[in-house]
Design an enzyme around this catalytic site. Structure first.
Site, PDB file in Angstrom:
ATOM      1  N   SER A  86      17.924 -48.133 113.580  1.00 54.98           N
ATOM      2  CA  SER A  86      17.655 -48.519 114.978  1.00 54.98           C
ATOM      3  C   SER A  86      17.586 -47.244 115.803  1.00 54.98           C
ATOM      4  O   SER A  86      18.208 -46.234 115.446  1.00 54.98           O
ATOM      5  CB  SER A  86      18.798 -49.404 115.505  1.00 54.98           C
ATOM      6  N   TYR A 145      27.700 -51.232 116.561  1.00 55.03           N
ATOM      7  CA  TYR A 145      26.300 -51.295 116.120  1.00 55.03           C
ATOM      8  C   TYR A 145      25.717 -49.873 116.001  1.00 55.03           C
ATOM      9  O   TYR A 145      25.078 -49.539 115.002  1.00 55.03           O
ATOM     10  CB  TYR A 145      25.495 -52.136 117.116  1.00 55.03           C
TER      11      TYR A 145
HETATM   12  N1  LIG Z   1      15.044 -56.704 117.243  1.00 54.14           N
HETATM   13  C1  LIG Z   1      15.271 -55.470 117.628  1.00 54.14           C
HETATM   14  O1  LIG Z   1      15.001 -55.111 118.788  1.00 54.14           O
HETATM   15  C2  LIG Z   1      15.849 -54.467 116.665  1.00 54.14           C
HETATM   16  C3  LIG Z   1      15.927 -53.133 117.086  1.00 54.14           C
HETATM   17  C4  LIG Z   1      16.429 -52.178 116.223  1.00 54.14           C
HETATM   18  C5  LIG Z   1      16.859 -52.540 114.957  1.00 54.14           C
HETATM   19  N2  LIG Z   1      16.782 -53.863 114.580  1.00 54.14           N
HETATM   20  C6  LIG Z   1      17.262 -54.182 113.238  1.00 54.14           C
HETATM   21  O2  LIG Z   1      16.272 -54.918 112.537  1.00 54.14           O
HETATM   22  C7  LIG Z   1      16.897 -55.784 111.604  1.00 54.14           C
HETATM   23  C8  LIG Z   1      16.373 -57.205 111.810  1.00 54.14           C
HETATM   24  O3  LIG Z   1      16.742 -57.617 113.105  1.00 54.14           O
HETATM   25  P1  LIG Z   1      16.054 -58.837 113.876  1.00 54.14           P
HETATM   26  O4  LIG Z   1      15.856 -58.388 115.262  1.00 54.14           O
HETATM   27  O5  LIG Z   1      14.938 -59.382 113.089  1.00 54.14           O
HETATM   28  O6  LIG Z   1      17.308 -59.828 113.900  1.00 54.14           O
HETATM   29  P2  LIG Z   1      17.428 -61.405 113.631  1.00 54.14           P
HETATM   30  O7  LIG Z   1      16.220 -62.123 114.091  1.00 54.14           O
HETATM   31  O8  LIG Z   1      18.763 -61.770 114.185  1.00 54.14           O
HETATM   32  O9  LIG Z   1      17.476 -61.499 112.035  1.00 54.14           O
HETATM   33  C9  LIG Z   1      18.554 -60.953 111.306  1.00 54.14           C
HETATM   34  C10 LIG Z   1      18.408 -61.343 109.856  1.00 54.14           C
HETATM   35  O10 LIG Z   1      19.544 -60.827 109.135  1.00 54.14           O
HETATM   36  C11 LIG Z   1      20.103 -61.879 108.372  1.00 54.14           C
HETATM   37  N3  LIG Z   1      21.549 -61.676 108.161  1.00 54.14           N
HETATM   38  C12 LIG Z   1      22.523 -61.546 109.089  1.00 54.14           C
HETATM   39  N4  LIG Z   1      23.733 -61.464 108.493  1.00 54.14           N
HETATM   40  C13 LIG Z   1      23.493 -61.536 107.160  1.00 54.14           C
HETATM   41  C14 LIG Z   1      24.326 -61.533 105.997  1.00 54.14           C
HETATM   42  N5  LIG Z   1      25.673 -61.413 106.085  1.00 54.14           N
HETATM   43  N6  LIG Z   1      23.755 -61.651 104.789  1.00 54.14           N
HETATM   44  C15 LIG Z   1      22.405 -61.769 104.660  1.00 54.14           C
HETATM   45  N7  LIG Z   1      21.560 -61.767 105.709  1.00 54.14           N
HETATM   46  C16 LIG Z   1      22.110 -61.669 106.947  1.00 54.14           C
HETATM   47  C17 LIG Z   1      19.821 -63.125 109.170  1.00 54.14           C
HETATM   48  O11 LIG Z   1      19.838 -64.291 108.362  1.00 54.14           O
HETATM   49  P3  LIG Z   1      21.097 -65.297 108.223  1.00 54.14           P
HETATM   50  O12 LIG Z   1      21.805 -65.309 109.540  1.00 54.14           O
HETATM   51  O13 LIG Z   1      20.468 -66.566 107.825  1.00 54.14           O
HETATM   52  O14 LIG Z   1      21.929 -64.692 107.119  1.00 54.14           O
HETATM   53  C18 LIG Z   1      18.399 -62.850 109.657  1.00 54.14           C
HETATM   54  O15 LIG Z   1      17.464 -63.209 108.674  1.00 54.14           O
HETATM   55  C19 LIG Z   1      18.404 -55.632 111.825  1.00 54.14           C
HETATM   56  O16 LIG Z   1      18.944 -54.730 110.899  1.00 54.14           O
HETATM   57  C20 LIG Z   1      18.485 -55.069 113.223  1.00 54.14           C
HETATM   58  O17 LIG Z   1      19.683 -54.339 113.439  1.00 54.14           O
HETATM   59  C21 LIG Z   1      16.290 -54.833 115.394  1.00 54.14           C
END
Ligand SMILES: NC(=O)c1ccc[n+]([C@@H]2O[C@H](COP(=O)([O-])OP(=O)(O)OC[C@H]3O[C@@H](n4cnc5c(N)ncnc54)[C@H](OP(=O)(O)O)[C@@H]3O)[C@@H](O)[C@H]2O)c1
Length: 253
Positions: A145, A158
């Site tokens: 991130s 985080y």
């Molecule tokens: N969106 C942003 O602006 C942003 C920015 C920077 C970095 N990121 C990073 O990008 C990645 C994806 O984020 P996103 O925005 O797509 O978030 P999201 O929509 O909340 O999706 C998160 C995913 O992680 C899974 N997850 C959470 N806990 C888990 C566990 N214990 N075991 C297995 N899977 C798990 C969730 O599925 P379940 O809950 O079903 O397990 C879900 O599929 C993350 O690493 C996040 O930190 C996102």
């Protein structure tokens, strides 16, 4: 940038593939030709993404997995190798956030963020590596991130977890370069997903956040996926240990 290079015949695991960026990245890998093992805890979401992968003419398997559970992660790798005939690409995308001040945050919440983001990445890398190292090839892409590089109020756990992922990426890159494995990371800025739904529902807070983004908007998943496809394919054969930041200029300020 050639984001459409072929991953024909390759097999990928994507964690956190049920929604958000993980779903988009799984579909981008499928578009580029890969078979995909979809992992997360919510089976119904994974099954919906599997249908989308299959509509693209690629194979998908659903492997419900909690990435903090070592046995479950080992099962994910074993099931992928057995079910899809191999493993070439691991995308460590599963992640959670907590937005409380340090004094309000319970140690359990700190542990949940570190366990999911750091231990989950470590466990999947370790289990996949046991297959990739003897194979002598592989691509590991960790999702960090922009917060890895910035101090952010109410996000210490985080930020620490994502900085750990950047450091882990570098270390594994140098440890496994001799085995033909490249380990790189992507650091997204703000992309509209469930992770920031609360923020997006508050126009004042959203406007404040976007003032810190030179592009003045959130990214779209399709602006991240081409970088993933490059890191998953031969374009990155001489590139390892790097983190590509895709954040609308936020960390360039
Ligand atoms: N969106 C942003 O602006 C942003 C920015 C920077 C970095 N990121 C990073 O990008 C990645 C994806 O984020 P996103 O925005 O797509 O978030 P999201 O929509 O909340 O999706 C998160 C995913 O992680 C899974 N997850 C959470 N806990 C888990 C566990 N214990 N075991 C297995 N899977 C798990 C969730 O599925 P379940 O809950 O079903 O397990 C879900 O599929 C993350 O690493 C996040 O930190 C996102």
């Amino acid at each position: 940038m050639n984001g459409t290079q072929t991953l024909d015949g390759k097999t990928a695991i994507v964690t956190g593939a049920g929604r958000g960026l993980g779903r988009a990245m799984a579909l981008a890998l499928a578009d580029a030709g890969a078979s995909v093992a979809l992992a997360a805890r919510s089976k119904n979401q994974l099954e919906a993404v599997a249908v989308e992968v299959e509509h693209r003419g690629r194979r998908a398997i659903v492997v419900p997995t909690d990435v903090t559970d070592a046995d479950a992660v080992q099962d994910l790798v074993d099931t992928t190798v057995a079910g899809l005939g191999g493993l070439d690409i691991l995308v460590n995308n599963s992640g959670v956030i907590d937005s409380r001040s340090l004094l309000e945050q319970d140690p359990t919440e700190w542990d949940r963020v570190i366990a999911t983001n750091v231990r989950g990445t470590y466990l999947a890398t370790r289990a996949a590596g046991a297959h990739l190292v003897p194979q002598g090839s592989g691509k590991i892409i960790n999702i960090a991130s922009n917060f890895a590089f910035q101090g952010v109020v109410n996000h210490a756990a985080y930020c620490a977890s994502k900085a750990a992922i950047v450091a882990f990426t570098r270390s594994m890159a140098v440890e496994w370069a001799r085995f033909g494995i490249q380990v790189n990371a992507l650091a997204p800025g703000y992309f509209a997903t469930d992770m920031n739904a609360e923020l997006r529902a508050d126009p004042e807070a959203l406007a404040k956040v976007l003032r810190a983004v030179p592009a003045r908007r959130m990214g779209k998943a399709e602006e991240l996926s081409p970088w993933l496809v490059l890191l998953a394919g031969p374009a990155s054969d001489f590139m390892t240990g790097q983190t590509i930041v895709v954040d609308g200029g936020q960390t360039a300020r």
